[in-house]
Scaffold this motif. Structure first.
Motif, short mmCIF file in Angstrom:
data_model
loop_
_atom_site.label_atom_id
_atom_site.label_comp_id
_atom_site.label_asym_id
_atom_site.label_seq_id
_atom_site.Cartn_x
_atom_site.Cartn_y
_atom_site.Cartn_z
N GLN A 84 -78.65 75.84 -48.35
CA GLN A 84 -77.98 74.97 -49.33
C GLN A 84 -77.06 75.83 -50.19
O GLN A 84 -77.51 76.53 -51.08
N ALA A 187 -72.39 70.72 -44.58
CA ALA A 187 -72.75 69.32 -44.83
C ALA A 187 -73.59 69.19 -46.09
O ALA A 187 -73.37 68.27 -46.90
N MET A 188 -74.51 70.10 -46.31
CA MET A 188 -75.36 70.05 -47.51
C MET A 188 -74.55 70.42 -48.77
O MET A 188 -74.77 69.86 -49.84
N GLU A 190 -71.34 69.78 -49.25
CA GLU A 190 -70.52 68.61 -49.57
C GLU A 190 -71.37 67.47 -50.12
O GLU A 190 -70.88 66.65 -50.91
N GLN A 191 -72.62 67.41 -49.73
CA GLN A 191 -73.49 66.34 -50.22
C GLN A 191 -73.89 66.52 -51.67
O GLN A 191 -73.94 65.55 -52.44
N TYR A 192 -74.13 67.77 -52.09
CA TYR A 192 -74.75 67.98 -53.39
C TYR A 192 -73.86 68.63 -54.45
O TYR A 192 -74.19 68.60 -55.64
#
Length: 273
Positions: A84, A187-188, A190-192
């Motif tokens: 992350q 991906a993580m 951009e998610q958080y």
């Protein structure tokens, strides 16, 4: 040898599952997604669904594994993990909890369930796939650093507590390895992470560029076969070593951590995003 490997949809787990199967071991690969389980089964592997974020899934995955191995398990290779990215000040607590759920708590739940099986069967080996970032910290990797630092302490303690048993516990500590790690981390990220509202925005743009590359970003990057070589060494050793380094950066920073004052090491590591 009966072997369970977690995190086999790609990368290290995928490569090691196929290599150990080819070598004649009874290998049970595990994946989080049902689609990946079906894909690996079609490739000729035993494969079970096992989500490290879900204790019920872990228990069901182990139960399915033991049915395939006749109730025996000689080797557990804890490998399922992700990174992350993001500065700790920008990281929601939810993201940090999720990082630990996958990278540590799920491993603990599975390991606790496996130990009685190994003791009943007269012994076994547990391999924990850690990282060079379990040895030293780097910016914007705080969540992953914290999970791997925790894993290092967890594994050292577990090894001490099992020293009066026929169960051996080892850490593998790779540096950069060819895998889907960067794509998953992107991906993580951009998610958080809210890039536009962060004071780290310029560095974040560099991070996104690096994570978006499909080719190796370090000249020291090795293929997953380098990790497989350490797995083979552990399998073949009567008494495996506590730690196995993989890639030149791990050897370098392992040495520098021992000899340099913290301030000097901080200056060296702080140059990288």
């Amino acid at each position: 040898m009966n072997i369970l490997i977690t995190g086999c949809s790609s990368g290290i787990g995928y490569y090691c599952a196929h290599a150990l199967h080819t070598a004649g071991h009874t290998v049970v690969a595990s994946c989080r997604k049902a689609s990946d389980v079906m894909r690996l089964k079609a490739e000729g592997l035993h494969c079970v669904q096992l989500d490290m974020d879900d204790e019920n899934s872990i228990e069901q995955g182990l139960e399915a594994t033991l049915k395939l191995t006749g109730g025996k398990l000689d080797l557990l290779f804890n490998n399922a993990a992700y990174g992350q990215p993001g500065a700790l000040e920008d990281l929601p607590t939810e993201a940090l909890r999720k990082q630990f759920e996958t990278n540590l708590f799920g491993w603990h739940h599975l390991t606790r369930a496996v130990i009685p099986v190994m003791l009943e069967n007269g012994g076994g080996k547990i391999i924990q796939n850690s990282s060079v970032l379990g040895l030293v910290a780097m910016k914007y990797r705080g969540a992953y650093n914290a999970s791997k630092f925790a894993l290092e302490g967890y594994t050292d303690t577990l090894r001490l507590e099992l020293e009066d048993t026929p169960i051996h516990v080892s850490l593998i500590e790779p540096g950069p390895i060819e895998s889907q790690f960067r794509a998953n981390a992107k991906a993580m990220f951009e998610q958080y992470i809210d890039i536009d509202s962060s004071r780290h925005q310029p560095n974040y743009r560099n991070i996104l560029s690096r994570l978006g590359k499909t080719s190796a970003t370090s000249k020291f990057t090795l293929g997953p076969e380098s990790v497989m070589a350490r797995v083979e060494a552990i399998i073949n050793a009567a008494t495996p070593k506590p730690r196995y380094y993989v890639t030149q950066p791990t050897y370098i920073v392992g040495f520098l951590r021992r000899i340099l004052p913290s301030q000097w090491l901080d200056k060296l590591l702080g140059k990288s995003d």
